[in-house]
Design a protein around this motif. Structure first.
Motif, PDB file in Angstrom:
ATOM      1  N   GLY A  59       0.791  -1.232   0.000  1.00 50.99           N
ATOM      2  CA  GLY A  59       0.000   0.000   0.000  1.00 50.99           C
ATOM      3  C   GLY A  59       0.815   1.270   0.000  1.00 50.99           C
ATOM      4  N   HIS A  60       2.136   1.179   0.212  1.00 47.79           N
ATOM      5  CA  HIS A  60       3.022   2.343   0.157  1.00 47.79           C
ATOM      6  C   HIS A  60       3.601   2.471  -1.247  1.00 47.79           C
ATOM      7  CE1 HIS A  60       3.139   3.437   4.431  1.00 47.79           C
ATOM      8  NE2 HIS A  60       3.107   2.128   4.685  1.00 47.79           N
ATOM      9  N   ALA A  78      14.483   4.327  -4.051  1.00 48.17           N
ATOM     10  CA  ALA A  78      13.257   5.085  -4.276  1.00 48.17           C
ATOM     11  C   ALA A  78      12.778   5.713  -2.968  1.00 48.17           C
ATOM     12  CB  ALA A  78      12.165   4.186  -4.855  1.00 48.17           C
ATOM     13  N   GLN A  79      12.259   6.950  -3.042  1.00 46.43           N
ATOM     14  CA  GLN A  79      11.713   7.653  -1.880  1.00 46.43           C
ATOM     15  C   GLN A  79      10.193   7.534  -1.872  1.00 46.43           C
ATOM     16  OE1 GLN A  79      13.094  11.684  -2.059  1.00 46.43           O
ATOM     17  NE2 GLN A  79      14.646  11.317  -0.494  1.00 46.43           N
ATOM     18  N   HIS A  80       9.647   7.596  -0.683  1.00 43.43           N
ATOM     19  CA  HIS A  80       8.191   7.546  -0.555  1.00 43.43           C
ATOM     20  C   HIS A  80       7.577   8.753  -1.274  1.00 43.43           C
ATOM     21  CE1 HIS A  80       4.206   7.017   1.176  1.00 43.43           C
ATOM     22  NE2 HIS A  80       4.615   5.846   1.663  1.00 43.43           N
ATOM     23  N   ILE A  81       6.429   8.524  -1.933  1.00 45.92           N
ATOM     24  CA  ILE A  81       5.813   9.607  -2.701  1.00 45.92           C
ATOM     25  C   ILE A  81       5.329  10.741  -1.808  1.00 45.92           C
ATOM     26  CG2 ILE A  81       5.106   8.090  -4.582  1.00 45.92           C
ATOM     27  CD1 ILE A  81       2.232   8.292  -3.389  1.00 45.92           C
ATOM     28  N   PHE A  82       5.353  10.563  -0.486  1.00 45.89           N
ATOM     29  CA  PHE A  82       5.055  11.692   0.393  1.00 45.89           C
ATOM     30  C   PHE A  82       5.959  12.871   0.073  1.00 45.89           C
ATOM     31  CE2 PHE A  82       6.446  14.013   4.176  1.00 45.89           C
ATOM     32  CZ  PHE A  82       5.243  14.596   4.581  1.00 45.89           C
ATOM     33  N   PHE A  83       7.216  12.575  -0.271  1.00 44.79           N
ATOM     34  CA  PHE A  83       8.171  13.638  -0.545  1.00 44.79           C
ATOM     35  C   PHE A  83       7.956  14.268  -1.921  1.00 44.79           C
ATOM     36  CE2 PHE A  83      10.130  10.982   2.693  1.00 44.79           C
ATOM     37  CZ  PHE A  83      10.409  11.929   3.671  1.00 44.79           C
ATOM     38  N   ASP A  84       7.039  13.696  -2.723  1.00 43.12           N
ATOM     39  CA  ASP A  84       6.644  14.387  -3.953  1.00 43.12           C
ATOM     40  C   ASP A  84       5.929  15.700  -3.630  1.00 43.12           C
ATOM     41  OD1 ASP A  84       7.662  12.335  -5.400  1.00 43.12           O
ATOM     42  OD2 ASP A  84       5.740  11.501  -6.057  1.00 43.12           O
ATOM     43  N   THR A 111      -4.065  18.078  -2.547  1.00 40.52           N
ATOM     44  CA  THR A 111      -2.958  17.152  -2.800  1.00 40.52           C
ATOM     45  C   THR A 111      -3.418  15.710  -2.982  1.00 40.52           C
ATOM     46  OG1 THR A 111      -2.619  16.709  -0.440  1.00 40.52           O
ATOM     47  CG2 THR A 111      -1.452  18.611  -1.394  1.00 40.52           C
ATOM     48  N   GLY A 112      -4.633  15.385  -2.560  1.00 40.97           N
ATOM     49  CA  GLY A 112      -5.090  13.998  -2.597  1.00 40.97           C
ATOM     50  C   GLY A 112      -4.713  13.213  -1.365  1.00 40.97           C
ATOM     51  N   TRP A 113      -4.000  13.846  -0.423  1.00 44.87           N
ATOM     52  CA  TRP A 113      -3.611  13.183   0.817  1.00 44.87           C
ATOM     53  C   TRP A 113      -4.639  13.479   1.905  1.00 44.87           C
ATOM     54  CZ3 TRP A 113       0.842  10.345   2.402  1.00 44.87           C
ATOM     55  CH2 TRP A 113       1.720  10.029   1.360  1.00 44.87           C
ATOM     56  N   THR A 114      -4.807  12.510   2.818  1.00 43.75           N
ATOM     57  CA  THR A 114      -5.683  12.685   3.968  1.00 43.75           C
ATOM     58  C   THR A 114      -4.846  12.571   5.236  1.00 43.75           C
ATOM     59  OG1 THR A 114      -6.211  10.315   4.003  1.00 43.75           O
ATOM     60  CG2 THR A 114      -7.691  11.768   2.753  1.00 43.75           C
ATOM     61  N   GLU A 152       1.234   6.558   6.447  1.00 45.42           N
ATOM     62  CA  GLU A 152       0.456   5.332   6.359  1.00 45.42           C
ATOM     63  C   GLU A 152       0.219   4.962   4.895  1.00 45.42           C
ATOM     64  OE1 GLU A 152      -0.654   3.457   8.930  1.00 45.42           O
ATOM     65  OE2 GLU A 152       0.357   4.749  10.389  1.00 45.42           O
ATOM     66  N   PRO A 153      -0.236   3.737   4.624  1.00 48.29           N
ATOM     67  CA  PRO A 153      -0.551   3.352   3.240  1.00 48.29           C
ATOM     68  C   PRO A 153      -1.682   4.210   2.673  1.00 48.29           C
ATOM     69  CG  PRO A 153      -0.363   1.409   4.650  1.00 48.29           C
ATOM     70  CD  PRO A 153      -0.375   2.607   5.558  1.00 48.29           C
ATOM     71  N   ASN A 154      -1.779   4.176   1.355  1.00 48.79           N
ATOM     72  CA  ASN A 154      -2.873   4.837   0.631  1.00 48.79           C
ATOM     73  C   ASN A 154      -2.903   6.344   0.867  1.00 48.79           C
ATOM     74  OD1 ASN A 154      -3.832   2.244  -0.320  1.00 48.79           O
ATOM     75  ND2 ASN A 154      -4.752   1.950   1.715  1.00 48.79           N
ATOM     76  N   ARG A 155      -1.720   6.953   0.895  1.00 51.73           N
ATOM     77  CA  ARG A 155      -1.576   8.402   0.974  1.00 51.73           C
ATOM     78  C   ARG A 155      -2.331   8.987   2.168  1.00 51.73           C
ATOM     79  NH1 ARG A 155      -1.074  10.554  -5.269  1.00 51.73           N
ATOM     80  NH2 ARG A 155      -0.009   8.698  -6.058  1.00 51.73           N
TER      81      ARG A 155
END
Length: 565
Positions: A59-60, A78-84, A111-114, A152-155
């Motif tokens: 899920g990450h 690869a970096q977690h897309i959080f850092f995008d 951003t699509g993040w919760t 957490e998973p799923n942004r």
């Protein structure tokens, strides 16, 4: 199993991935490393493993940022897309005092993040919040609230006051923990720290470890948000690094129990004769293998940092059209917005005073400024303009509970204006002429003026023209015109066409200021003139007692006499 997705959206499983390592830090790095080869199982996914492709695990999602390719294999980091989110810029500002939920809602908008707030309460003041990338904004929030986030998973993000739980176990260096790598840093070690709060508050805190390491002063803390010694002392305890910063890396299986990221344990470090609470600050996991996780125990105070954040957090001032600033102390709040080289607006709030100021700067024409000041017992408005020669034009309005004062070269009153008592024109003892001009500068009876002027009164209307006479016992004399409301005066174009006779003679016994009795009884003469005819001639008529003749004079000349029959 890893799954890879290219920039074009093509997704394939990547079964033959070797040496997979996932590293996660408290408020820091979250990344994955692995090596993949161009095997039969990877024949569809291998071409998709490219820079900026997405690798998914449990899920990450991780974005490939570094890749080394040697023949038929690729070494990937690869970096977690959080850092995008460092590339997502939030325009506008949302500074001031807000809750952590309000700040995160603003930062993650669009951003699509919760996010989920687990246990962070209260509010915090962040001046000039906004106008930055999302990662930098989240770092500001974590610094202001002293909180931590877990990706957490799923942004999705969870917000904690502190990640992890307290563990009761104690671990003794070289006894029940086997070290892979150890580092000790005493660079920041100090035992005494001073704090400066509001209203002259000064606190000095001494650590118990001063007896071990001696007196070492740390950099002082200055923060006007603290008004009591107790709260400032707690802040000093949190900031002071009174033990060496120790980092110990070890395999998790050797601890004898499971720990999670952020968990807190006690470590006895005999070389320095101290015990301190440490945390699991990093965990490296090795999925698809039986290798135990490697954890890093450290007592370093970690803040939300990232190298990508540092490169983009600052905005070049010459690229901004405006700058804003917020300052807050216990006595005042100052907010300022500046448009470079053009104008500046300031709002300052104090306990008994609010001041709003807008200033426009123009090197060619001059300077203009408008201010509104609200005191507890007065309101003051002021507008000024200074031309390039330094000449100032200003208007001012001052209002108190009893008085309103307006100062300006021109005052326009439009609409219905009520004056309850006295309307005075000019200052006291101002003997200059005054004018009341009706409409278009024409006189009230001018043909150009077609408007009407009405003066209404329940009682009398007095038109009083006073002339100063210092030789008068009363100091002045003058003329008073009394227009009684019992009757009316009609004058000008609307006058009657014929003589209107009075229904009562009134004081008809008066002629040219003299009573008729002067003609009949007193014999009193006023230069021999009693009657004036229509031609303006002065006539005198009397009977000569000696001769009995009727004598006629005109303009003082004897016109003759006639004998009465």
């Amino acid at each position: 199993m890893l799954v890879v997705t290219s920039l074009q959206g093509q997704t394939e499983p990547l079964p033959d991935a070797k040496g997979v390592e996932v590293a996660e830090q408290v408020n820091g790095e979250y990344s994955i490393k692995f090596v993949c080869s161009n095997t039969e199982n990877n024949r569809y996914a291998y071409p998709l493993v490219q820079e900026e492709s997405i690798v998914e695990l449990d899920g990450h999602e991780f974005r490939i940022k570094q890749m080394n390719e040697v023949r038929t294999s690729k070494e990937v980091h690869a970096q977690h897309i959080f850092f995008d989110l460092v590339d997502h810029y939030q325009e506008g500002t949302f500074g001031g005092t807000h809750t952590v939920d309000e700040f995160f809602s603003y930062a993650l908008n669009g951003t699509g993040w919760t996010f989920e707030n687990v246990d962070v309460t209260g509010g915090a003041f962040i001046p000039n919040f906004g106008e930055g990338n999302v990662v930098a904004l989240i770092r500001q929030i974590c610094d202001a609230f002293g909180c931590e986030i877990k990706i957490e998973p799923n942004r999705h993000i969870k917000i904690y006051k502190q990640i992890g739980t307290d563990k009761d176990e104690q671990f003794r260096y070289k006894h029940n923990i086997k070290t892979i790598k150890k580092s000790v840093d005493t660079t920041k070690l100090a035992t005494v720290i001073k704090g400066y709060g509001a209203n002259g508050l000064v606190v000095e805190y001494h650590s118990p470890n001063e007896a071990i390491y001696g007196t070492r002063y740390a950099e002082p803390i200055k923060d006007d948000q603290y008004t009591t010694a107790e709260s400032l002392t707690e802040r000093l305890k949190q900031e002071l690094v009174d033990v060496p910063e120790v980092s110990i890396e070890l395999e998790l299986s050797q601890l004898g129990f499971d720990v999670e990221l952020g968990d807190r344990v006690w470590v006895i470090y005999e070389p320095l004769g101290i015990d301190f609470q440490t945390r699991v600050m990093e965990i490296k996991r090795y999925p698809f293998t039986k290798r135990s996780p490697v954890v890093t125990l450290s007592n370093k105070k970690r803040v939300f940092t990232d190298i990508l954040t540092e490169t983009k957090v600052d905005i070049e001032e010459n690229k901004k059209e405006t700058r804003s600033r917020i300052e807050q102390t216990n006595e005042r709040i100052t907010m300022e917005v500046e448009r470079i080289d053009e104008s500046i607006a300031t709002l300052q709030i104090e306990a008994d005073n609010i001041q709003l100021s807008v200033q426009s700067l123009d090197n060619r024409m001059g300077q203009a400024e408008a201010t509104l000041t609200l005191h507890a017992n007065e309101i003051e408005q002021r507008v000024t303009y200074t031309d390039f020669n330094g000449n100032e034009i200003a208007s001012r309005i001052n209002q108190t509970a009893t008085t309103v004062t307006i100062e300006a070269s021109k005052i326009n009153l439009n609409g219905i204006t009520l004056v309850n008592s006295t309307l005075r024109i000019g200052e006291t003892m101002d003997w200059g002429s005054k004018e009341l001009i009706f409409r278009d500068n024409a006189a009230i009876n001018s043909p150009q003026n077609t408007e009407s002027l009405e003066i209404w009164s329940i009682g009398y209307v007095y038109l009083n023209a006073d002339e100063v006479r210092f030789d008068s016992p009363y100091g002045y004399t003058g003329t008073i015109v009394n227009l009684s409301t019992a009757g009316g005066i009609i004058w000008g174009a609307n006058a009657p066409y014929s003589v209107q006779y009075a229904s009562s003679a009134g004081n008809a016994d008066t002629l040219d200021g003299y009573h008729a009795s002067a003609f009949s009884f007193s014999g009193h003469s006023h230069a021999g003139t009693y009657v004036q005819d229509r031609f303006g001639q002065y006539l005198s008529i009397y009977v000569d007692d000696a001769t009995g003749d009727l004598v006629v004079y005109k303009n003082g000349v004897n016109m003759g006499r006639a004998q009465l029959i």
